[in-house]
Design an enzyme around this catalytic site. Structure first.
Site, PDB file in Angstrom:
ATOM      1  N   ASP A  76       0.851  -1.184   0.000  1.00 46.99           N
ATOM      2  CA  ASP A  76       0.000   0.000   0.000  1.00 46.99           C
ATOM      3  C   ASP A  76       0.886   1.233   0.000  1.00 46.99           C
ATOM      4  OD1 ASP A  76      -1.758   2.071   0.473  1.00 46.99           O
ATOM      5  OD2 ASP A  76      -2.727   1.137   2.211  1.00 46.99           O
ATOM      6  N   ASN A 103       2.824   6.498 -10.031  1.00 40.63           N
ATOM      7  CA  ASN A 103       1.671   6.378 -10.924  1.00 40.63           C
ATOM      8  C   ASN A 103       0.362   6.138 -10.193  1.00 40.63           C
ATOM      9  OD1 ASN A 103       0.192   5.492 -13.549  1.00 40.63           O
ATOM     10  ND2 ASN A 103       0.106   3.661 -12.247  1.00 40.63           N
ATOM     11  N   TYR A 170     -10.102  14.695  -6.047  1.00 37.67           N
ATOM     12  CA  TYR A 170      -9.133  14.236  -7.047  1.00 37.67           C
ATOM     13  C   TYR A 170      -8.455  15.430  -7.719  1.00 37.67           C
ATOM     14  CZ  TYR A 170      -7.364  11.927 -11.273  1.00 37.67           C
ATOM     15  OH  TYR A 170      -6.569  11.463 -12.307  1.00 37.67           O
ATOM     16  N   LYS A 174      -4.427  16.297  -7.571  1.00 38.20           N
ATOM     17  CA  LYS A 174      -3.593  16.340  -8.764  1.00 38.20           C
ATOM     18  C   LYS A 174      -2.969  17.719  -8.974  1.00 38.20           C
ATOM     19  CE  LYS A 174      -3.891  12.079 -10.089  1.00 38.20           C
ATOM     20  NZ  LYS A 174      -2.693  11.202  -9.988  1.00 38.20           N
ATOM     21  N   THR A 205      -8.462   3.623 -20.096  1.00 30.35           N
ATOM     22  CA  THR A 205      -8.207   2.423 -19.313  1.00 30.35           C
ATOM     23  C   THR A 205      -9.524   1.668 -19.218  1.00 30.35           C
ATOM     24  OG1 THR A 205      -8.738   3.547 -17.236  1.00 30.35           O
ATOM     25  CG2 THR A 205      -6.445   3.635 -17.975  1.00 30.35           C
TER      26      THR A 205
END
Length: 267
Positions: A76, A103, A170, A174, A205
């Site tokens: 983790d 990543n 998010y 970022k 993805t």
């Protein structure tokens, strides 16, 4: 146009290099891992997926002969003790890390701020930001000592401008990754360590494609029309940008965030 990974062949730039990659079992991370191994490098993948699970087995299988240079570590990246243990395992198995690719990340659909709990906020910042801090702190002393290092962080178009399909926590994380990248690059340039980021736009993805296909056809068309190149990226295209910055081809680049978004955002 050939859309296979063979279209991205670029010699063996990473012969003799060792890298650590977080979140390498799926998506962009998986594409990056496979290309890095194809280009001759030694790679430790750190991922929450189990070492004896299907994703790890598929990664080893698809790496072909490169699988002999792959070390898969279950861990983790948001847990400090597990990060330290994983970094030690990677060094013992493959040698000191020349390259770190932060990543690992996770996004979700947007919701109003009043619907976000503190636990969820903290979780998203941990996955998308704190993981990069912890992994970098674990490997940076060795890079400094050898006066060589390449660190590539995964940012997002959501941190560069506005993404209609990403959530607040998010986007915040970022944007912070970009700030982290710049400041660390400034601090470590004198130590021979280059630090850069890649900010993808929409990438198909498996997870993102399923979210896209759940939209009605008009929304799907509108999303693609907003991208000047008219399509989403393939994970291999983001991997190409990541590995450019990780390579000696980018030896005079540091503190940069490379936008890979099909023209959706132009700075």
């Amino acid at each position: 146009m050939d859309q296979s990974s063979d279209a991205f062949a670029h010699g063996r730039r990473f012969e003799g290099r060792t890298a650590i990659l977080t979140g390498g079992a799926k998506g962009i991370g998986r594409a990056t891992a496979l290309r890095f191994l194809a280009e001759g490098g030694r790679l430790a993948v750190i991922d929450m997926e189990p070492e004896d699970g299907d994703f790890a087995a598929a990664l080893r299988r698809d790496a072909g002969d490169g699988g002999n240079r792959l070390l898969y570590v279950t861990g983790d990246a948001t847990d400090e003790a597990q990060v330290r243990a994983a970094a030690d395992t990677a060094e013992a198995g493959l040698g000191p890390a020349d390259i770190l690719i932060n990543n690992v990340g996770f996004g979700a659909n947007p919701r109003p701020i009043e619907d976000l709990g503190r636990d969820e906020w903290d979780r998203f910042l941990a996955i998308n930001l704190t993981s990069a801090f912890l992994m970098t702190r674990a490997v940076l002393p060795g890079m400094r000592a050898r006066r060589y290092g390449r660190i590539v962080n995964l940012a997002s178009i959501a941190g560069r401008g506005i993404s209609e399909i990403s959530n607040l926590h998010y986007s915040t994380a970022k944007a912070a990754v970009i700030g982290f990248t710049r400041k660390l690059a400034f601090e470590e340039a004198a130590n021979g360590v280059a630090v850069n980021a890649v900010a993808p736009g929409t990438v198909f993805t498996d997870r993102v494609r399923s979210r896209y296909e759940a939209l009605d056809p008009a929304d799907q068309a509108a999303r693609m029309a907003a991208i000047p190149l008219g399509r989403a990226a393939r994970p291999e295209e983001i991997a190409a940008a990541i590995l450019f910055l990780a390579s000696d081809d980018a030896s005079y680049i540091t503190g940069t965030t490379l936008d890979v978004n099909g023209g959706r955002l132009m700075n």
